[in-house]
Design a protein around this motif. Structure first.
Motif, PDB file in Angstrom:
ATOM      1  N   LEU A 291       9.543  -7.135   0.224  1.00 16.05           N
ATOM      2  CA  LEU A 291       9.137  -7.934  -0.926  1.00 16.05           C
ATOM      3  C   LEU A 291       7.919  -7.334  -1.627  1.00 16.05           C
ATOM      4  CD1 LEU A 291       9.120 -11.801  -0.996  1.00 16.05           C
ATOM      5  CD2 LEU A 291       7.283 -10.521  -2.089  1.00 16.05           C
ATOM      6  N   ALA A 292       6.897  -6.940  -0.864  1.00 15.80           N
ATOM      7  CA  ALA A 292       5.675  -6.437  -1.474  1.00 15.80           C
ATOM      8  C   ALA A 292       5.909  -5.082  -2.137  1.00 15.80           C
ATOM      9  CB  ALA A 292       4.567  -6.344  -0.424  1.00 15.80           C
ATOM     10  N   TRP A 293       6.704  -4.226  -1.503  1.00 10.70           N
ATOM     11  CA  TRP A 293       7.052  -2.952  -2.148  1.00 10.70           C
ATOM     12  C   TRP A 293       7.706  -3.230  -3.503  1.00 10.70           C
ATOM     13  CZ3 TRP A 293       7.153   2.404  -0.606  1.00 10.70           C
ATOM     14  CH2 TRP A 293       7.894   3.233  -1.461  1.00 10.70           C
ATOM     15  N   THR A 294       8.655  -4.156  -3.507  1.00  6.13           N
ATOM     16  CA  THR A 294       9.390  -4.464  -4.727  1.00  6.13           C
ATOM     17  C   THR A 294       8.509  -5.156  -5.759  1.00  6.13           C
ATOM     18  OG1 THR A 294      11.396  -4.670  -3.387  1.00  6.13           O
ATOM     19  CG2 THR A 294      11.470  -5.612  -5.604  1.00  6.13           C
ATOM     20  N   ALA A 295       7.585  -5.980  -5.303  1.00  9.32           N
ATOM     21  CA  ALA A 295       6.664  -6.649  -6.218  1.00  9.32           C
ATOM     22  C   ALA A 295       5.814  -5.631  -6.970  1.00  9.32           C
ATOM     23  CB  ALA A 295       5.766  -7.622  -5.458  1.00  9.32           C
ATOM     24  N   HIS A 296       5.507  -4.506  -6.323  1.00  5.15           N
ATOM     25  CA  HIS A 296       4.733  -3.445  -6.994  1.00  5.15           C
ATOM     26  C   HIS A 296       5.620  -2.565  -7.872  1.00  5.15           C
ATOM     27  CE1 HIS A 296       1.915  -0.066  -7.531  1.00  5.15           C
ATOM     28  NE2 HIS A 296       2.958   0.709  -7.256  1.00  5.15           N
ATOM     29  N   SER A 297       6.742  -2.103  -7.300  1.00  8.86           N
ATOM     30  CA  SER A 297       7.539  -1.064  -7.962  1.00  8.86           C
ATOM     31  C   SER A 297       8.624  -1.616  -8.884  1.00  8.86           C
ATOM     32  CB  SER A 297       8.189  -0.163  -6.913  1.00  8.86           C
ATOM     33  OG  SER A 297       9.157  -0.890  -6.169  1.00  8.86           O
ATOM     34  N   GLY A 298       9.027  -2.866  -8.659  1.00  7.55           N
ATOM     35  CA  GLY A 298      10.093  -3.460  -9.458  1.00  7.55           C
ATOM     36  C   GLY A 298      11.478  -3.200  -8.916  1.00  7.55           C
ATOM     37  N   ARG A 299      11.573  -2.450  -7.831  1.00  9.22           N
ATOM     38  CA  ARG A 299      12.888  -2.165  -7.239  1.00  9.22           C
ATOM     39  C   ARG A 299      12.716  -1.881  -5.744  1.00  9.22           C
ATOM     40  NH1 ARG A 299      11.017   1.824 -10.312  1.00  9.22           N
ATOM     41  NH2 ARG A 299      10.766   3.916  -9.398  1.00  9.22           N
TER      42      ARG A 299
ATOM     43  N   LEU B  17       0.817  -1.207   0.000  1.00  7.87           N
ATOM     44  CA  LEU B  17       0.000   0.000   0.000  1.00  7.87           C
ATOM     45  C   LEU B  17       0.853   1.261   0.000  1.00  7.87           C
ATOM     46  CD1 LEU B  17      -2.731  -1.208   2.503  1.00  7.87           C
ATOM     47  CD2 LEU B  17      -3.068  -0.758   0.069  1.00  7.87           C
ATOM     48  N   LEU B  18       1.969   1.226   0.726  1.00  7.97           N
ATOM     49  CA  LEU B  18       2.842   2.401   0.748  1.00  7.97           C
ATOM     50  C   LEU B  18       3.498   2.604  -0.621  1.00  7.97           C
ATOM     51  CD1 LEU B  18       3.616   4.596   2.727  1.00  7.97           C
ATOM     52  CD2 LEU B  18       5.651   3.263   3.343  1.00  7.97           C
ATOM     53  N   ALA B  19       3.851   1.518  -1.301  1.00  6.96           N
ATOM     54  CA  ALA B  19       4.402   1.635  -2.647  1.00  6.96           C
ATOM     55  C   ALA B  19       3.381   2.225  -3.611  1.00  6.96           C
ATOM     56  CB  ALA B  19       4.865   0.262  -3.146  1.00  6.96           C
ATOM     57  N   MET B  20       2.130   1.838  -3.461  1.00  7.61           N
ATOM     58  CA  MET B  20       1.062   2.389  -4.303  1.00  7.61           C
ATOM     59  C   MET B  20       0.852   3.875  -4.003  1.00  7.61           C
ATOM     60  SD  MET B  20      -1.493  -0.907  -3.946  1.00  7.61           S
ATOM     61  CE  MET B  20      -2.884  -0.199  -4.834  1.00  7.61           C
ATOM     62  N   LEU B  21       0.959   4.261  -2.729  1.00 15.53           N
ATOM     63  CA  LEU B  21       0.857   5.673  -2.378  1.00 15.53           C
ATOM     64  C   LEU B  21       2.028   6.469  -2.949  1.00 15.53           C
ATOM     65  CD1 LEU B  21      -0.298   5.605   1.365  1.00 15.53           C
ATOM     66  CD2 LEU B  21      -1.475   6.756  -0.516  1.00 15.53           C
TER      67      LEU B  21
END
Length: 320
Positions: A182-190, A58-62
């Protein structure tokens, strides 16, 4: 005698499981020992492993203001992975602790020391769960897959930590909060700085809740020589818990600020989730009684609600 009136020893139920949990009531008899080995009768650990994953996603999406259908799969996939990897990790923990668990009142009823599952059966069950979890991981991007594989290192080390350090809760934190990365990276790619700071916040949170949990076993641990922060801090635990609370809130707030939601109101709402979690942890401190095992267990379990608060606020921030 009906099963509902039989003792835990007679039914095979684990001493600290939820009364009337679905495993003891509804699971087929042959599967119960293995589900107990995976702590399926005690779901709090799955929540504590899953929630940092949802924070990170969720933070990566924000951070980038982008959401897609694949994010819904990441959300669901993290849930599936948390169930499986928590089960595999608990199985590994019980394999390595099989001699210790039989000497501790709270853990003597676990499937391996009580004879419900053989060592070979436990190893096969652990491998099965890990392989299915790996198949879920393969649906993520390559950077997330690499992080997922690296997560095995802290998982492997954690059961041995209490033999060589007074801070085994740090190793638990390293393992249980890996999902934020892992979840941040799964969304953003890095992998980026906000995810790392969020990961550190999760480790501080783990030190908070698992020190509370470890006080249940402090006397037995002292007899058999097992180390923990509960034994290290002793009566000074409330003071240390307050420090962990402050560090958790500051680091999580820092992660939100570093993520830099472009909408100022979204930033305010997200920080509200950090504030709410901090107040929940403060409430736990006010309820704390180190000599009340039942209350310690209830407070530990209440951290599901504490960790859900940022999830709800981060998700709400995406809508403003």
């Amino acid at each position: 005698m009906s099963e509902g009136n039989r003792t835990p020893e007679a039914t095979g139920a684990v001493a600290d499981a939820y009364a009337g949990n679905w495993v003891d009531r509804h699971a087929p008899g042959a599967t119960r020992p293995f589900l107990r080995l995976s702590r399926a009768d005690r779901p709090i650990g799955t929540w504590l492993l899953l929630l940092p994953c949802w924070w990170g996603l969720l933070l990566a999406m924000l951070a980038d203001g982008r959401a897609g259908w694949h994010d819904l799969w990441i959300f669901v996939g993290c849930g599936i992975g948390a169930v499986l990897m928590r089960g595999a990790g608990c199985t590994w923990n019980d394999i390595t602790d099989r001699d210790i668990d039989g000497s501790v009142a709270r853990t003597a009823s676990r499937p391996i020391p009580s004879g419900q599952v053989t060592l070979r059966g436990a190893v096969v069950w652990m491998g099965t769960q890990a392989l299915v979890a790996f198949s879920v991981l393969l649906t993520f991007n390559s950077a997330a897959i690499v992080l997922g594989v690296l997560a095995l290192a802290p998982v492997a080390v954690y059961p041995f930590a209490k033999r060589f350090t007074w801070w085994p809760q740090v190793f638990l934190g390293l393992a249980f909060n890996w999902g934020a990365l892992l979840a941040w990276t799964a969304h953003s790619g890095r992998l980026e700085a906000p995810a790392v700071v969020l990961y550190l916040a999760g480790i501080a949170w783990t030190l908070f809740y698992d020190t509370i949990y470890a006080h249940q076993d402090a006397e037995d641990d002292a007899l058999i020589g097992v180390k923990s922060t509960a034994r290290l801090f002793g009566e000074n635990s409330p003071r240390w818990l307050r420090r962990f609370l402050v560090v958790t809130v500051l680091l999580m707030a820092g992660a939100v600020i570093l993520a830099g939601p472009s909408n100022p109101m979204a930033l305010v709402v997200a920080l509200g989730g950090v504030w709410a979690m901090g107040w929940h942890m403060h409430w736990q401190l006010r309820q704390l009684k180190l000599d009340d095992a039942g209350r310690l267990l209830r407070l530990f379990r209440s951290n599901r609600d504490a960790g859900l608060l940022p999830v709800l606020f981060f998700a709400s921030a995406l809508l403003v």
